[in-house]
Design a protein around this motif. Structure first.
Motif, PDB file in Angstrom:
ATOM      1  N   GLU A   1      14.534  -2.459 -10.447  1.00  0.00           N
ATOM      2  CA  GLU A   1      14.095  -0.978 -10.635  1.00  0.00           C
ATOM      3  C   GLU A   1      12.854  -0.873 -11.324  1.00  0.00           C
ATOM      4  O   GLU A   1      12.660   0.215 -12.162  1.00  0.00           O
ATOM      5  CB  GLU A   1      15.526  -0.372 -11.291  1.00  0.00           C
ATOM      6  CG  GLU A   1      16.427  -0.299 -10.593  1.00  0.00           C
ATOM      7  CD  GLU A   1      16.385   0.492  -9.222  1.00  0.00           C
ATOM      8  OE1 GLU A   1      15.689   1.524  -9.224  1.00  0.00           O
ATOM      9  OE2 GLU A   1      17.229   0.547  -8.437  1.00  0.00           O
ATOM     10  N   VAL A   2      12.116  -2.006 -11.677  1.00  0.00           N
ATOM     11  CA  VAL A   2      10.989  -2.062 -12.627  1.00  0.00           C
ATOM     12  C   VAL A   2      10.061  -0.955 -12.420  1.00  0.00           C
ATOM     13  O   VAL A   2       9.324  -0.212 -13.272  1.00  0.00           O
ATOM     14  CB  VAL A   2      10.225  -3.473 -12.920  1.00  0.00           C
ATOM     15  CG1 VAL A   2       9.873  -3.779 -11.420  1.00  0.00           C
ATOM     16  CG2 VAL A   2       9.399  -3.721 -13.897  1.00  0.00           C
ATOM     17  N   ALA A   3       9.897  -0.799 -10.983  1.00  0.00           N
ATOM     18  CA  ALA A   3       8.750   0.340 -10.397  1.00  0.00           C
ATOM     19  C   ALA A   3       9.439   1.468 -10.411  1.00  0.00           C
ATOM     20  O   ALA A   3       8.531   2.735  -9.997  1.00  0.00           O
ATOM     21  CB  ALA A   3       8.103  -0.311  -9.367  1.00  0.00           C
ATOM     22  N   THR A   4      10.687   1.852 -10.569  1.00  0.00           N
ATOM     23  CA  THR A   4      11.262   3.171 -10.486  1.00  0.00           C
ATOM     24  C   THR A   4      10.788   4.153 -11.487  1.00  0.00           C
ATOM     25  O   THR A   4      10.794   3.719 -12.608  1.00  0.00           O
ATOM     26  CB  THR A   4      12.782   2.986 -10.752  1.00  0.00           C
ATOM     27  OG1 THR A   4      13.323   2.102  -9.616  1.00  0.00           O
ATOM     28  CG2 THR A   4      13.450   4.655 -10.132  1.00  0.00           C
ATOM     29  N   ALA A   5      10.126   5.203 -10.816  1.00  0.00           N
ATOM     30  CA  ALA A   5       9.705   6.384 -11.678  1.00  0.00           C
ATOM     31  C   ALA A   5      10.858   7.039 -12.565  1.00  0.00           C
ATOM     32  O   ALA A   5      11.259   8.193 -12.106  1.00  0.00           O
ATOM     33  CB  ALA A   5       8.759   7.065 -11.343  1.00  0.00           C
ATOM     34  N   LYS A   6      11.344   6.685 -13.687  1.00  0.00           N
ATOM     35  CA  LYS A   6      12.499   7.460 -14.376  1.00  0.00           C
ATOM     36  C   LYS A   6      12.526   8.641 -14.427  1.00  0.00           C
ATOM     37  O   LYS A   6      13.401   9.528 -14.570  1.00  0.00           O
ATOM     38  CB  LYS A   6      12.974   6.577 -15.276  1.00  0.00           C
ATOM     39  CG  LYS A   6      13.225   4.947 -15.094  1.00  0.00           C
ATOM     40  CD  LYS A   6      14.294   4.331 -15.643  1.00  0.00           C
ATOM     41  CE  LYS A   6      14.422   2.617 -15.036  1.00  0.00           C
ATOM     42  NZ  LYS A   6      13.259   1.860 -15.136  1.00  0.00           N
TER      43      LYS A   6
ATOM     44  N   ALA B   1       2.323  -2.453 -17.988  1.00  0.00           N
ATOM     45  CA  ALA B   1       3.040  -3.813 -17.693  1.00  0.00           C
ATOM     46  C   ALA B   1       3.280  -3.874 -16.514  1.00  0.00           C
ATOM     47  O   ALA B   1       3.724  -5.058 -15.737  1.00  0.00           O
ATOM     48  CB  ALA B   1       4.484  -3.175 -18.590  1.00  0.00           C
ATOM     49  N   LEU B   2       3.330  -2.752 -15.495  1.00  0.00           N
ATOM     50  CA  LEU B   2       3.578  -2.971 -14.066  1.00  0.00           C
ATOM     51  C   LEU B   2       2.527  -3.589 -13.545  1.00  0.00           C
ATOM     52  O   LEU B   2       2.568  -4.249 -12.417  1.00  0.00           O
ATOM     53  CB  LEU B   2       3.645  -1.260 -13.521  1.00  0.00           C
ATOM     54  CG  LEU B   2       4.376  -1.233 -12.121  1.00  0.00           C
ATOM     55  CD1 LEU B   2       5.874  -1.974 -12.343  1.00  0.00           C
ATOM     56  CD2 LEU B   2       4.397   0.238 -11.719  1.00  0.00           C
ATOM     57  N   ARG B   3       1.118  -3.286 -13.601  1.00  0.00           N
ATOM     58  CA  ARG B   3       0.200  -3.906 -13.196  1.00  0.00           C
ATOM     59  C   ARG B   3       0.161  -5.422 -13.673  1.00  0.00           C
ATOM     60  O   ARG B   3      -0.343  -6.391 -12.807  1.00  0.00           O
ATOM     61  CB  ARG B   3      -1.211  -3.202 -13.336  1.00  0.00           C
ATOM     62  CG  ARG B   3      -1.905  -3.376 -14.546  1.00  0.00           C
ATOM     63  CD  ARG B   3      -2.993  -2.383 -14.663  1.00  0.00           C
ATOM     64  NE  ARG B   3      -3.765  -2.715 -15.849  1.00  0.00           N
ATOM     65  CZ  ARG B   3      -5.011  -3.307 -16.033  1.00  0.00           C
ATOM     66  NH1 ARG B   3      -5.760  -3.372 -14.733  1.00  0.00           N
ATOM     67  NH2 ARG B   3      -5.487  -3.555 -17.075  1.00  0.00           N
ATOM     68  N   LYS B   4       0.410  -5.802 -14.643  1.00  0.00           N
ATOM     69  CA  LYS B   4       0.415  -7.165 -15.140  1.00  0.00           C
ATOM     70  C   LYS B   4       1.631  -7.888 -14.424  1.00  0.00           C
ATOM     71  O   LYS B   4       1.350  -8.951 -13.797  1.00  0.00           O
ATOM     72  CB  LYS B   4       0.686  -7.157 -16.783  1.00  0.00           C
ATOM     73  CG  LYS B   4      -0.198  -6.695 -17.432  1.00  0.00           C
ATOM     74  CD  LYS B   4      -1.440  -7.635 -17.860  1.00  0.00           C
ATOM     75  CE  LYS B   4      -2.521  -7.175 -18.096  1.00  0.00           C
ATOM     76  NZ  LYS B   4      -2.603  -6.369 -19.475  1.00  0.00           N
ATOM     77  N   LEU B   5       2.512  -7.361 -13.955  1.00  0.00           N
ATOM     78  CA  LEU B   5       3.741  -7.794 -13.110  1.00  0.00           C
ATOM     79  C   LEU B   5       3.231  -7.924 -11.730  1.00  0.00           C
ATOM     80  O   LEU B   5       3.275  -9.006 -11.035  1.00  0.00           O
ATOM     81  CB  LEU B   5       5.013  -6.843 -13.164  1.00  0.00           C
ATOM     82  CG  LEU B   5       6.142  -7.397 -12.049  1.00  0.00           C
ATOM     83  CD1 LEU B   5       6.637  -8.830 -12.515  1.00  0.00           C
ATOM     84  CD2 LEU B   5       7.054  -6.344 -11.875  1.00  0.00           C
TER      85      LEU B   5
END
Ligand code: SF4
Lengths: 210, 473
Positions: A32-37, B47-51
């Motif tokens: 869920e790392v990219a989920t826009a909470k 952090a997301l773009r680093k991933l």
């Protein structure tokens, strides 16, 4: 010469990779790392979250068939396509309201259908997205060519996030996510809806179906 | 006579003011929206773009493995997979597929890979009508123009110019209301979709795990290019892979926000094979053509990181040079920072001498790197390419002659003398200096008032720090 193309591409890739000093590992991360909470409000049900996000992209969430009928009338629609498996439950009501309903999509008449009623396989609350698949869509054209598309969604099929929807892909070989009506900003960045796909996207929530 | 300016400056000088205004307005607007949406939705967008960077770097580091996996999964799902080393080979293979299926007219959704290999003119030459269906690409096609942005093909045109194009093409009397423009294209193209024999698309990603190729459009033209047609051909760069389906959640989230400031693109299609048996509409045949066109060479070079690019166009929108010069100034299919890196590297062996000047068309301000969703260090790559161009002795118009300066700067004695003497420069009309390159260079710039030598004087008069300390002890 396709096969020799294949060989030389793989040959070059391997040659190039041999010069690389190191290989980056596949990173560990949460699904869920990219989920826009922030797109979820505390206390909202999945349907409420979906409805908010779907409305934000100008989709029209509806819970009653009567609402759909009223909307079709207000738009001046008279002829539509309907998934044959929805004929009993929805097509009939449309006919009672004087709409001409076709349960077989005739290609030659594609421009005559002002609305199309088909099933959604799922919906994503996070983004306000409808999930259409080959298995559940009676005819791809019926969900695409009419100005108004009505996707019939069993409430139990709602999922919360993009990540969950992907986890549920299964063996489906053709999946379409539709998030609101078709749009463009190609001319001076001005948003216009209804380019090639539907100009109106409705989601009708049902409890009983499937 | 060769121009004294960089080619890109030359072009920018001749750019119509209304074109520049259109580009600046739209690029700046999208840049602003992009950051707003990322901050609205995520606590830590960085952090997301680093991933994303890590996932993509891993993929290209094991490209042979993932490409093979994607191939076998696609085949297992009933698709036919082809490989093309370069543009001509890709064009020939596409033509062969079309001929085998007896296709003479087709519809196309937007694809940079097919732009890169100039597929449309090739098909036309072989008697096949190929119609672009993305609104912007359609306008570009009827105008015999080229896209100037990888996401917004007609960013360089205003509504009046678009309305004139439609009028010229017989799509109704002049009307520059964007809604009318869109409706007219809708009506015109609907017929084309239904009357064609094949749909050609690009592909934004391919998951190696499942073979699913992902296509995103806002207009729905990729859906329409496929639904009524028997044959689907996708032309996809070999670097478009991701290892697993789950990775798509990361990339789709970043792509839509970076490209168009949307949470998600309106239509996202996941396809691995022809239509299902129960489905009356949709392609019975799916062909995927994986295109190399120089990418496998880039993989072994010092600019390999560019292969992480997901073609979002954010670096174009944010780039001050792109905004001033527009995409066409880069002459190649890809413009802006991404184009300055990619254009000299891909295609055939003359690309480097054709486009080797592009990496110099940058102030290295670093904005492109900051917005890149896969964290590509574009300024570093530009420097590497500049070095390469110098080694290859490519002409470098627009640079001042640095030789005399180097002599001066490496001899302390000469430097001292020149510092005091140079004050005279303030009184010299340098624009008329007898050195032509210097004149050209000054033509573009105003020098600040000469204040040379003052640092040396200041240093000399300053008490030595050691003495100073003793005094205060
Ligand atoms: S280099 Fe980065 S910012 Fe530029 S188009 Fe590619 S992914 Fe987007």
């Amino acid at each position: 010469m396709p096969d020799s193309d294949r060989d030389s591409i793989f040959g070059r890739i391997r040659e190039s990779l041999a010069t690389a000093s190191q290989q980056a590992p596949y990173p560990e991360y949460e699904d869920e790392v990219a989920t826009a909470k922030r797109r979820f409000r505390d206390g909202d049900t999945l349907w409420e979250t979906f409805a908010t996000n779907f409305s934000a992209v100008n989709g029209r969430p509806m819970t009653e068939l009567a609402e759909v009928i009223d909307f079709l009338k207000s738009e001046g629609a008279t002829v539509g396509y309907c998934d044959p498996t929805l004929e009993e439950s929805i097509g009939r009501v449309c006919q009672e309201n004087a709409f001409e309903i076709h349960c077989h999509f005739e290609r030659e008449r594609f421009d005559d259908y002002q609305f199309g009623i088909t099933r959604a396989s799922a919906a994503i609350a996070e983004t306000g997205t409808l999930v259409l698949t080959d298995s559940d869509t009676s005819d791809r054209l019926g969900a695409l060519t009419p100005w108004i598309h009505i996707a019939v969604l069993p409430e139990s099929r709602l999922v919360s996030s993009v990540a969950q929807a992907i986890a549920g892909f299964g063996r489906e070989s053709n999946i379409i996510w539709a998030t609101g009506p078709s749009k463009t900003a190609d001319v001076e960045g001005i948003l216009i809806e209804g380019v090639h796909g539907p100009g109106e996207q409705i989601c009708l929530k049902t409890a009983g179906l499937q | 006579m060769a121009s004294p300016l960089q080619p890109i400056d030359d072009y920018a000088r001749t750019l119509a003011p209304e074109t520049r205004a259109a580009v600046i307005k739209s690029a700046a607007f999208t840049s602003g929206q992009r950051i707003e949406v990322l901050r609205r939705d995520y606590e830590d967008p960085d952090a997301l773009r680093k991933l994303a960077r890590k996932i993509k770097q891993h993929t290209i580091d094991r490209l042979d493995h993932y490409l093979e996996q994607a191939e076998s999964r696609l085949k297992a799902a009933g698709a036919q997979v082809h490989f093309a080393t370069d543009g001509p080979s890709a064009c020939r293979q596409v033509l062969k597929i079309l001929q085998e299926h007896g296709v003479t007219r087709l519809v196309k959704s937007k694809s940079m890979a097919t732009e890169e290999i100039h597929l449309n003119p090739f098909l036309e030459k072989h008697g096949i009508e190929s119609i672009e269906t993305d609104l912007g690409e359609f306008i570009v096609q009827i105008d015999d123009d080229h896209p100037s942005h990888i996401v917004r093909p007609i960013i360089h045109k205003n509504r009046r110019q678009v309305a004139e194009s439609l009028e010229r093409h017989g799509l109704g009397a002049y009307d520059d209301d964007p809604k009318t423009i869109t409706r007219r294209a809708r009506v015109h193209l609907r017929e084309k979709y239904m009357q064609s024999g094949a749909g050609i698309t690009g592909g934004n990603f391919v998951s190696a795990e499942s073979g699913r190729m992902v296509l995103v459009t806002n207009e729905g033209n990729a859906r329409f290019s496929m639904a009524p047609n028997k044959v689907h051909i996708a032309v996809i760069g070999i670097e478009k892979l991701v290892p697993r389906d789950r990775d798509l959640a990361v990339f789709l989230s970043l792509l839509a926000r970076s490209a168009t400031a949307q949470q998600i693109t309106v239509y996202t299609q996941f396809i691995n094979g022809p239509r299902s048996a129960n489905q009356p509409s949709g392609p019975e045949h799916m062909h995927v053509v994986f295109l190399d066109n120089g990418r496998s060479q880039v993989l072994g070079g010092e600019c390999r990181e560019i292969l992480r690019c997901i073609r979002c166009g954010a670096c174009q929108n944010v780039c001050p040079v792109y905004r001033q010069a527009s995409g066409h100034a880069y002459r190649a299919v890809y413009g802006g920072p991404i184009g300055a890196v990619l254009s000299p590297l891909i295609g055939d062996s003359i690309s480097f001498s054709n486009y080797g000047d592009l990496p110099r068309a940058s102030s290295l301000c670093g904005a492109c790197r900051e917005v890149c969703p896969v964290d590509i260090p574009i300024p570093d790559l530009l420097l590497k390419l500049r070095h390469g161009a110098k080694k290859a002795k490519l002409p470098s118009p627009g640079s001042p002659p640095m030789g005399p300066f180097a002599d001066l700067a490496t001899s302390p004695k000469l430097w001292r003398t020149s510092m005091t003497a140079s004050r005279a420069m303030n009184y010299l009309p340098l624009q008329f200096a007898p050195v032509k390159p210097l004149r050209d260079w000054l033509d573009q710039r105003t020098l600040p008032k000469w204040r040379g030598g003052e640092f040396r004087r200041w240093l000399k008069q300053r008490p030595s720090p050691v003495e100073d300390q003793k005094k205060h002890a």
